[in-house]
Structures are given as C-alpha cells and as structure tokens.
Design an enzyme around this catalytic site. Structure first.
Site, PDB file in Angstrom:
ATOM      1  N   SER A   3       0.800  -1.230  -0.039  1.00  0.00           N
ATOM      2  CA  SER A   3      -0.094   0.033  -0.018  1.00  0.00           C
ATOM      3  C   SER A   3       0.758   1.295  -0.007  1.00  0.00           C
ATOM      4  O   SER A   3       1.999   1.094   0.509  1.00  0.00           O
ATOM      5  CB  SER A   3      -0.988   0.007   1.524  1.00  0.00           C
ATOM      6  OG  SER A   3      -0.508   1.138   2.235  1.00  0.00           O
ATOM      7  N   LYS A   4       0.252   2.325  -0.490  1.00  0.00           N
ATOM      8  CA  LYS A   4       1.009   3.457  -0.814  1.00  0.00           C
ATOM      9  C   LYS A   4       1.132   4.278   0.601  1.00  0.00           C
ATOM     10  O   LYS A   4       2.348   4.740   1.011  1.00  0.00           O
ATOM     11  CB  LYS A   4       0.010   4.609  -1.551  1.00  0.00           C
ATOM     12  CG  LYS A   4       0.534   5.949  -1.817  1.00  0.00           C
ATOM     13  CD  LYS A   4      -0.479   6.782  -2.334  1.00  0.00           C
ATOM     14  CE  LYS A   4       0.309   8.273  -2.871  1.00  0.00           C
ATOM     15  NZ  LYS A   4      -0.746   8.742  -3.491  1.00  0.00           N
ATOM     16  N   ARG A   5       0.366   3.925   1.508  1.00  0.00           N
ATOM     17  CA  ARG A   5       0.272   4.575   2.963  1.00  0.00           C
ATOM     18  C   ARG A   5       1.696   3.795   3.756  1.00  0.00           C
ATOM     19  O   ARG A   5       2.145   4.401   4.515  1.00  0.00           O
ATOM     20  CB  ARG A   5      -0.771   4.335   3.801  1.00  0.00           C
ATOM     21  CG  ARG A   5      -1.843   5.449   3.712  1.00  0.00           C
ATOM     22  CD  ARG A   5      -3.036   5.069   4.446  1.00  0.00           C
ATOM     23  NE  ARG A   5      -3.780   3.990   3.736  1.00  0.00           N
ATOM     24  CZ  ARG A   5      -4.341   2.883   4.476  1.00  0.00           C
ATOM     25  NH1 ARG A   5      -3.617   2.596   5.632  1.00  0.00           N
ATOM     26  NH2 ARG A   5      -4.755   1.932   3.583  1.00  0.00           N
TER      27      ARG A   5
END
Ligand code: GLU
Length: 488
Positions: free
Chosen positions: A244-246
């Site tokens: 995930s980007k986060r």
C-alpha cells in the site's frame, strides 16, 4: 474456451497511484490477449469527481506505456458514458427484474448499524403496489433502482482461478444499481460497460469476487452473455501485509523513475502469482505470451519482493547492450549534475566503456550515476578510511610516482587492461612488494573509492591521460598530507 473473440480489459480508477496489483492485472490481461490474438482494452473508471484529475489518468497511461503493455483501440472514459446506463435500468424495471426504491438511504436498511457493514436491505419497496409507485412518482419522490435478486438457492459462477464459487441468495441484497440522481453504481456500470465493449474474459483482483455474484445476476437479467471470470490473488509484502501507498510502497511511476527496466519489471511482476510451471524465471515477453494460461495463476496470495525485483533488474542490465544503457543512464548523470548531454554525446565512446565497466555492479539504471561519478570528474573526494589505510603508508607517494613513470612508457594506443596489469605487476616485483600494495592506492588515487570495478578494467576505461593526471593529483595530496574528504 468459447468461440467468442477474446477481448479483455482493465478498468482502473485514477487514484494518483499506479498500484503494482493493477500493473500485474494489466500484464495478465495483456498476455492473455496477445496469446489468443485478442484485444486488450482500457477503460478509465473516472466517475468519482475528485478522482478524475487528468494527471491521475496520465499516471495510468504513462505507466502502461512504460511497461510496454499497450492497450488496443481508444481509451474508454466512463465519465463520458453517464447517459447510457439509466435506460438499461428502466428496462429492467419495466420487465419486473428491478424496482424503484423510494426509501431515503438511511431508512432502507435494517439490522446492525450501517457502520458495522452487516446492514441489509429491508425489502420495503420490493413489492410496492403499482398505484403507490405511480403516486410517488407523480409526487416527485426521488427513487433509486434496485435489482430484484432471487430469495432462495445459491448464486454461483465458475472462476478460472478459484473454481466454482457460490453464495446463498439469502445473503445477497437487492442491490441499488441506479442512484436517485440516475447515476449508476459500480456493479451496474461495469456490466453495461463490459457488455458494450464485448468483453469475453474479466481478469481482475479477487477483491471483486463478492461483486461478481451481483454482476452475473445483472448479465442474466439484461439477457446478455456472461463473460468468463478470473480473479487474481492479492499481492503481499514479504511481511504478508498488503502492498500500500500508505506504507511507502512504490507505485509503477516510482519504479520507472528509480531506474528499473520495464522488461525486468514486467517479467518479475508476471511471476508474482503466475508461473510457467517450470523453473524458468528470466523470460522474454514472447516466452511469457507463449506460456501464459489462466490455469497457471496460483490462487494463493503472492509475495512482491523488491530485493528479487532488484536482482532481476541487475540481470537485465548485464545482458543489455552498452550503447542502449548509455541512452538510459544519461538522464541520471545529467540530473545528478555529473555531466551534460552535450558532453555525453561528444564523448560517446568513453561513456560506453564506462557503462560496460560498471554494468556488473549496477542493479538500477540510476546506479550508474550513483557509482560512476568519478569517471566524469577528477576533483572527487577520497574515501577517508581508504586514505588512512592506503595513502598514509610510508613510501606510497614514491611508489605511485614510479607507477606513473612505468605507465608513461605504455604507448597510448596500447593502453589496456593487460598492459597496465603487466606494468603494475612488473613494478611490484622490482620493488619487492605485493601487487596489492600498489593496487589499493592506485584504485583510491584514480577513483577516490576503495571498492569498484576490477582495477585494470577501471584503468583501461579511464584512459592513460586521466590515470596519469589522477596519480599526479593523489601524489601531491599525499606529499602535503591533506586530502579532500567527502562532506568537508
Ligand atoms: N475500477 C475497478 C477497480 O479499480 C475495476 C474493477 C473491475 O475490473 O471490474 O478495482
């Protein structure tokens, strides 16, 4: 396999981030289309106003182009099709397969609080008498359209990856297909779009399995051919959490910018969840197209390992033509301020030699600029620990001076790996020292570093003039006992 022409698609929503999962979905769709002489289409699901930014769409288009996974035909933008969905929903209502729901959204559900996600449609408007419907419509009460799902039995479909999947109709609501503003929700739009685009096979992430039950029901209600479905396992990080980007996981755009090669990226990503059923790892596109089958997709979640991707990228770099690598590495040299486009163009032959020497140590195209700056600048700093170990040894300046003089006897046109090695080895013998006692200070003097390519490859690539000048520079510093160090 049916007789239908193979037409597949990806339908990404522009989010500003090109997830590796979407990239892999694109690769599988593309491999499948190429293998069967079919078409790979692209639909941008850009109906979410905030998400329709043009640059976010470009991230997807550029990423696909960079990967060399091109779509066929025109890009379909869902936002441009908004008028076409409602009539299909109206037809379903007229045929009694869907119904108008006049309930305000919060009142149409029973069961747990909506935030707990186990809410269920109350069924209130499913069997409203015609009169009441007419009255409400005449009174201008807003209404959504819901699909009438069967109440008993099981919804089922056969997935090429997961086999037969089913779910009790009891657990499937009469879903909204058209909102009161007459805009479709995802499950309805995707069916209408895939039908209009004559999609034969839907290959997408397994997060859509739950949606597929509704979609199959919609195809049947609309009287359309149901495509074949293949759902793909999740891509996990080595710690088994989701990419995930986060968490700082990179998107395709960043891999591109960092110096990965599209060939290596596509090859590696194709193997995250699919295998040709033999031990092959490094495969050309043609080999992957020939070997690709939906049955070869592993239903278990797959691990995306950046280290493995780096390894594969290094393998591709090693086998790549050096001229091609110069073209690819040039922007990184220029961006780092190491040299200019003009200099590279006018010293092409030298840069090709530099790249050939560095190639074995580089895993990214950007590594050439990271490791090879000293080939372009002679005012580099010396590694401080190297200085202590190799320059601050008695006799080093004299030894390097003798080496410089041996090197000066090599004719320019004979300057090579072998002739520099012979000169250095002969000098070591003459001085009664080990070659290593000359090799280390020479490397430090000519590159500023204690590690790097083989010394004689380094000397051969630098050329006689540079080597002589750099020996001279180091000797001066050694004699003065002062050195330029990094960060000083
Ligand atoms: N826009 C959906 C997504 O990004 C498309 C799913 C599908 O392929 O049907 O997940």
């Amino acid at each position: 396999m049916t007789e239908r022409k193979i037409r597949v698609r990806i339908a990404p929503s522009p989010t500003g981030y090109f997830h590796v999962g979407t990239a892999r979905t694109a690769i599988y769709n593309w491999l499948f289309a190429r293998k069967h002489g079919g078409e790979f289409l692209l639909r941008i699901e850009d109906t979410d106003e905030e998400r329709s930014k043009k640059e976010w769409v470009d991230i997807i288009l550029d990423g696909l182009k960079w990967m060399g996974v091109p779509w066929d035909g025109e890009v379909v933008y869902q936002s441009q099709r908004m008028g076409i969905y409602a009539p299909h929903a109206d037809r379903l209502v007229a045929e009694g397969k869907a119904f108008r729901c006049f309930c305000p959204p919060q009142e149409s559900v029973v069961g747990k609080d909506a935030s707990e996600r186990s809410f269920k449609y109350s069924g209130k408007c499913r069997d409203l008498p015609n009169e009441e419907i007419e009255q409400k419509l005449a009174a201008g009460v807003p209404s959504a359209v819901r699909l009438k799902m069967p109440k008993t039995g099981e919804a089922t479909f056969t997935d090429a990856v997961y086999g037969k999947v089913n779910k009790a109709y009891e657990d499937l609501d009469d879903i909204i297909i058209l909102k009161s503003d007459r805009r479709p929700i995802y499950n309805f739009a995707v069916v209408v779009d895939d039908h209009d685009m004559s999609i034969s096979h839907v290959i997408r992430g397994n997060d859509h399995i739950a949606n597929t039950f509704f979609q199959v029901e919609l195809y049947k209600a609309l009287g359309w051919d149901v495509p074949e479905f293949s759902h793909l396992p999740l891509i996990l990080r080595p710690d088994r959490s989701k990419v995930s980007k986060r968490k700082g996981d990179k998107g395709v755009t960043e891999y591109f910018a960092e110096g990965f090669l599209p060939e290596a990226f596509v090859n590696y990503l194709a193997l995250v969840g699919w295998s040709p059923k033999d031990d092959r790892e490094k495969m050309t596109r043609e080999e992957m197209i020939a070997a690709f089958t939906l049955e070869g997709i592993n239903p278990n979640n797959a691990i995306f390992d950046v280290e493995k991707l780096l390894w594969m990228n290094g393998e591709y770099i090693r086998q790549m033509d050096s001229n091609k690598l110069v073209e690819l590495a040039a922007p990184y040299f220029i961006d780092a301020g190491i040299t200019t486009k003009y200099w590279i163009e006018t010293n092409w032959h030298y840069v090709v030699k530099v790249i050939a020497v560095l190639k074995d140590r580089c895993k990214l195209i950007s590594d050439f600029a990271k490791f090879g700056g000293y080939f372009f600048r002679s005012d580099f700093d010396y590694d401080p620990s190297g200085v202590k170990k190799h320059f601050a040894v008695d006799g080093t300046a004299e030894n390097l001076r003798k080496l410089e003089s041996s090197f000066s006897e090599i004719d320019d046109k004979n300057w090579s790996h072998d002739t520099t090695m012979q000169a250095l080895t002969a000098l070591a013998t003459e001085l009664g020292i080990k070659p290593a006692q000359l090799i280390h200070p020479t490397r430090l003097a000519t590159s500023g570093a204690t590690v790097g390519p083989g010394l004689y490859e380094l000397l051969a690539a630098l050329g006689k003039d540079r080597v002589q000048n750099r020996l001279e520079r180091a000797i001066n510093y050694i004699e003065k006992g002062q050195f330029p160090f990094a960060g000083e």
